[in-house]
Design an enzyme around this catalytic site. Structure first.
Site, PDB file in Angstrom:
ATOM      1  N   ARG A 207      -3.329  -9.996   5.327  1.00 56.14           N
ATOM      2  CA  ARG A 207      -3.666 -10.101   3.901  1.00 56.14           C
ATOM      3  C   ARG A 207      -2.484  -9.614   3.078  1.00 56.14           C
ATOM      4  NH1 ARG A 207      -5.820  -6.890  -0.099  1.00 56.14           N
ATOM      5  NH2 ARG A 207      -7.407  -7.815  -1.442  1.00 56.14           N
TER       6      ARG A 207
ATOM      7  N   LYS B 128       0.816  -1.222   0.000  1.00 56.70           N
ATOM      8  CA  LYS B 128       0.000   0.000   0.000  1.00 56.70           C
ATOM      9  C   LYS B 128       0.843   1.263   0.000  1.00 56.70           C
ATOM     10  CE  LYS B 128      -4.260  -1.997   1.612  1.00 56.70           C
ATOM     11  NZ  LYS B 128      -5.301  -2.111   2.639  1.00 56.70           N
TER      12      LYS B 128
HETATM   13  C1  PT1 Z   1      -7.745  -4.662   3.253  1.00 58.25           C
HETATM   14  C2  PT1 Z   1      -8.013  -4.694   1.844  1.00 58.25           C
HETATM   15  C3  PT1 Z   1      -9.065  -5.546   1.411  1.00 58.25           C
HETATM   16  N1  PT1 Z   1      -7.322  -3.947   0.950  1.00 58.25           N
HETATM   17  C4  PT1 Z   1      -9.466  -6.223   3.613  1.00 58.25           C
HETATM   18  N2  PT1 Z   1      -9.760  -6.300   2.308  1.00 58.25           N
HETATM   19  C5  PT1 Z   1      -7.657  -4.005  -0.340  1.00 58.25           C
HETATM   20  N3  PT1 Z   1     -10.173  -6.961   4.515  1.00 58.25           N
HETATM   21  C6  PT1 Z   1      -8.682  -4.852  -0.782  1.00 58.25           C
HETATM   22  C7  PT1 Z   1      -3.079   2.163  -1.017  1.00 58.25           C
HETATM   23  O1  PT1 Z   1      -3.118   3.006  -0.116  1.00 58.25           O
HETATM   24  O2  PT1 Z   1      -6.809  -3.893   3.754  1.00 58.25           O
HETATM   25  N4  PT1 Z   1      -8.473  -5.416   4.098  1.00 58.25           N
HETATM   26  N5  PT1 Z   1      -9.365  -5.599   0.089  1.00 58.25           N
HETATM   27  C8  PT1 Z   1      -6.876  -3.154  -1.330  1.00 58.25           C
HETATM   28  N6  PT1 Z   1      -7.174  -1.765  -1.151  1.00 58.25           N
HETATM   29  C9  PT1 Z   1      -6.187  -0.772  -1.161  1.00 58.25           C
HETATM   30  C10 PT1 Z   1      -6.324   0.346  -0.354  1.00 58.25           C
HETATM   31  C11 PT1 Z   1      -5.065  -0.919  -1.959  1.00 58.25           C
HETATM   32  C12 PT1 Z   1      -5.319   1.303  -0.313  1.00 58.25           C
HETATM   33  C13 PT1 Z   1      -4.068   0.038  -1.937  1.00 58.25           C
HETATM   34  C14 PT1 Z   1      -4.171   1.144  -1.089  1.00 58.25           C
HETATM   35  O3  PT1 Z   1      -2.157   2.073  -1.838  1.00 58.25           O
END
Ligand code: PT1
Length: 269
Positions: A247, A212
């Site tokens: 995750r 992230k």
């Molecule tokens: C998470 C999650 C998810 N993240 C759960 N499910 C994502 N339970 C998808 C960035 O800041 O943390 N928990 N499902 C992916 N989402 C992101 C959010 C990807 C922020 C990247 C960022 O780069």
């Protein structure tokens, strides 16, 4: 007291715009191979999502989401030894995914969509309730909290009560502070540093930090391909602070770190 390392949830994205796998897994044969590899590397759950929820990602229709995830779940079920979670907020996708063999609902919207609580209860699902402020399209515009840890705890207090009212028991619930979902860097760090406070609810904790932007930011804006060691380090901090499930995209590397951590934790002279 012996501790166990957290369960690794391996990410299998099927979205063409998925933020770090860029459309690699559109084809279900490839997806099955990738999932089997993650299980061999130590994943205890495979998470399948057909809607990108990274910052700025557009909403996807139920039809498109189903078209992406269903062939993969159908191909996977029976071919892997670990539970499949469906990363969705839509009741119809939950239902179809369960009929094809998924057994966990991973909802970044914490079952707030119309009919989602009822569907999760009817399916007898294990659920992950994630905190998000805003929606993926707009959430990073100006995240704001009185006190991020207290505000997110208040949200879980309400969502856990809603689950219990719908007939979903505490031992089926996992909570996730939602790193990067309507949070600035300081908010994300406060949540990671204080992760153990979320055990107050008596439910499991999931942390998703892998690749992230908060990792990139901490490393002087490293791009997504250069966040592996930062991501593994963050996973280890989450483990230290009580995460039960982590995750990740990089299963083998995370598994090594957690295996070393577990053995040091349990060493007695
Ligand atoms: C998470 C999650 C998810 N993240 C759960 N499910 C994502 N339970 C998808 C960035 O800041 O943390 N928990 N499902 C992916 N989402 C992101 C959010 C990807 C922020 C990247 C960022 O780069």
């Amino acid at each position: 007291m012996m501790v166990n390392q957290p369960i690794i949830m391996g990410v299998l994205n099927i979205t063409p715009d998925s933020f770090s796998d860029g459309g690699l897994f559109l084809d279900s044969a490839t997806a099955v191979t990738q999932a089997q590899l993650m299980v061999e590397e130590g994943a205890g759950i495979i998470d399948i999502g057909g809607e990108s929820t990274r910052p700025g990602a557009p909403a996807v229709s139920s039809e498109d989401e189903l078209k992406r995830v269903m062939p993969v779940i159908e191909a996977l079920s029976g071919n892997i030894d670990v539970p499949i979670s469906i990363d969705t907020s839509k009741p119809i996708v939950m239902k179809e995914a369960f009929s094809a063999g998924a057994s966990i609902i991973n909802d970044v919207n914490a079952l707030r969509a119309d009919g989602a609580l009822k569907m999760a209860a009817e399916l007898g699902a294990d659920v992950c309730l994630m905190h998000m402020q805003g929606t993926p399209r707009t959430m990073q515009a100006n995240p704001s909290y009185d006190n991020v840890v207290d505000d997110v705890k208040k949200f879980f207090h309400e969502r856990i009560a809603a689950c219990e009212n719908a007939g979903i028991q505490l031992d089926s619930i996992t909570i996730d502070p939602g790193f990067g979902f309507g949070k600035n860097l300081g908010h994300n760090i406060a949540l990671l540093k204080n992760l153990s406070e979320f055990h107050d609810f008596g439910v499991s904790i999931l942390a998703g930090l892998s690749r992230k932007s908060m990792i990139g930011a901490l490393l002087g804006d490293k791009d997504v391909d250069s966040r592996l060691i930062g991501s593994v380090t963050a996973a280890l901090i989450a483990a230290e602070n009580g995460a039960d499930i982590i995750r990740v995209h990089d299963v083998a590397e995370t598994k090594d770190a957690l295996t070393v951590w577990e053995q040091i934790q349990n060493f007695r002279e």
